[in-house]
Write an enzyme that holds these catalytic residues in place. Structure first.
Site, PDB file in Angstrom:
ATOM      1  N   ALA A  78      -6.759   4.849  -0.774  1.00  0.00           N
ATOM      2  CA  ALA A  78      -5.488   5.422  -0.334  1.00  0.00           C
ATOM      3  C   ALA A  78      -5.199   4.993   1.095  1.00  0.00           C
ATOM      4  CB  ALA A  78      -5.524   6.944  -0.432  1.00  0.00           C
ATOM      5  N   ASP A  79      -3.935   4.839   1.397  1.00  0.00           N
ATOM      6  CA  ASP A  79      -3.532   4.530   2.766  1.00  0.00           C
ATOM      7  C   ASP A  79      -2.125   5.064   2.994  1.00  0.00           C
ATOM      8  OD1 ASP A  79      -4.466   2.923   5.231  1.00  0.00           O
ATOM      9  OD2 ASP A  79      -2.382   2.320   4.978  1.00  0.00           O
ATOM     10  N   GLN A  80      -1.817   5.285   4.263  1.00  0.00           N
ATOM     11  CA  GLN A  80      -0.497   5.801   4.620  1.00  0.00           C
ATOM     12  C   GLN A  80       0.003   5.105   5.876  1.00  0.00           C
ATOM     13  OE1 GLN A  80       0.111   9.867   6.382  1.00  0.00           O
ATOM     14  NE2 GLN A  80       1.069  10.261   4.397  1.00  0.00           N
TER      15      GLN A  80
END
Length: 202
Positions: A78-80
């Site tokens: 996951a990344d943001q």
């Protein structure tokens, strides 16, 4: 009857407490194994500029890195990224940079691009990017200082210098988007994928 039908727990390629809490609250068993990557270096070399594309790339790279060390396991990356207009923000390096980011975001609307990727044996099985729109209220330098005094070093743990699941909620006038997306792990598309793979009973 149990909720999770997988032969082993999901592997979460992240040390984010917010992401771990989301999976725990959703009843998904997992093992957290953070990916040791130079995220800024990967983004720079990629030549990508769109925040959603960068988030998608980093989510996939994190999952692939951990997958390569744990064959057969289902790995979630996951990344943001945060975008203010055409500008992308990174996690602030220190309190001064966090204050600068908050001054730039104050009184304006920005976007959070949250990406997930599910990988097994180096093969990406699922990927998704979801956007949340955040309107930060106008903030004085004094208010920013009070906020940073209260949150301490956690201001450097999240892009934009805030964590909306904590005291960061005081900074906003409006929040438009799924709660899990804002916290950096869009749960609804993930759960849909897990159901499609017959890994959930619900």
């Amino acid at each position: 009857m149990t909720l999770w039908l997988g032969p082993q727990p999901l592997v979460l390629a992240s040390q984010s407490r917010a992401r771990q809490a989301l999976l725990t609250n959703a009843g998904i068993p997992f093992e957290a194994i953070p990916a040791k990557l130079d995220e800024r270096g990967i983004a720079r070399v990629s030549g990508l500029s769109a925040p959603g594309d960068i988030a998608a790339l980093l989510a996939q790279e994190k999952a692939a890195f951990v997958s390569n060390h744990h064959p057969g396991r289902l790995v979630l990356g996951a990344d943001q990224t945060l975008a203010l207009g055409a500008r992308e923000f990174n996690k602030p390096a220190d309190r001064n940079e966090a204050a600068k980011q908050l001054r730039e975001l104050a009184g304006r609307r920005h976007e959070l691009h949250s990406a997930i990727a599910v990988v097994r044996n180096g093969i990406t099985l699922f990927a998704e990017v979801v956007i949340a729109r955040m309107t930060m209220r106008p903030l004085s330098d004094e208010e920013i200082a009070v906020y940073l005094d209260e949150v301490g070093d956690t201001a450097t743990c999240s892009v934009g210098g805030y964590q909306v699941e904590g005291l960061g909620v005081h900074l906003f006038d409006g929040i438009h988007g799924d709660h899990s997306t804002i916290l950096g792990l869009p749960l609804l598309p993930l759960l849909g994928f897990l159901r499609s793979q017959k890994l959930l009973t619900l």
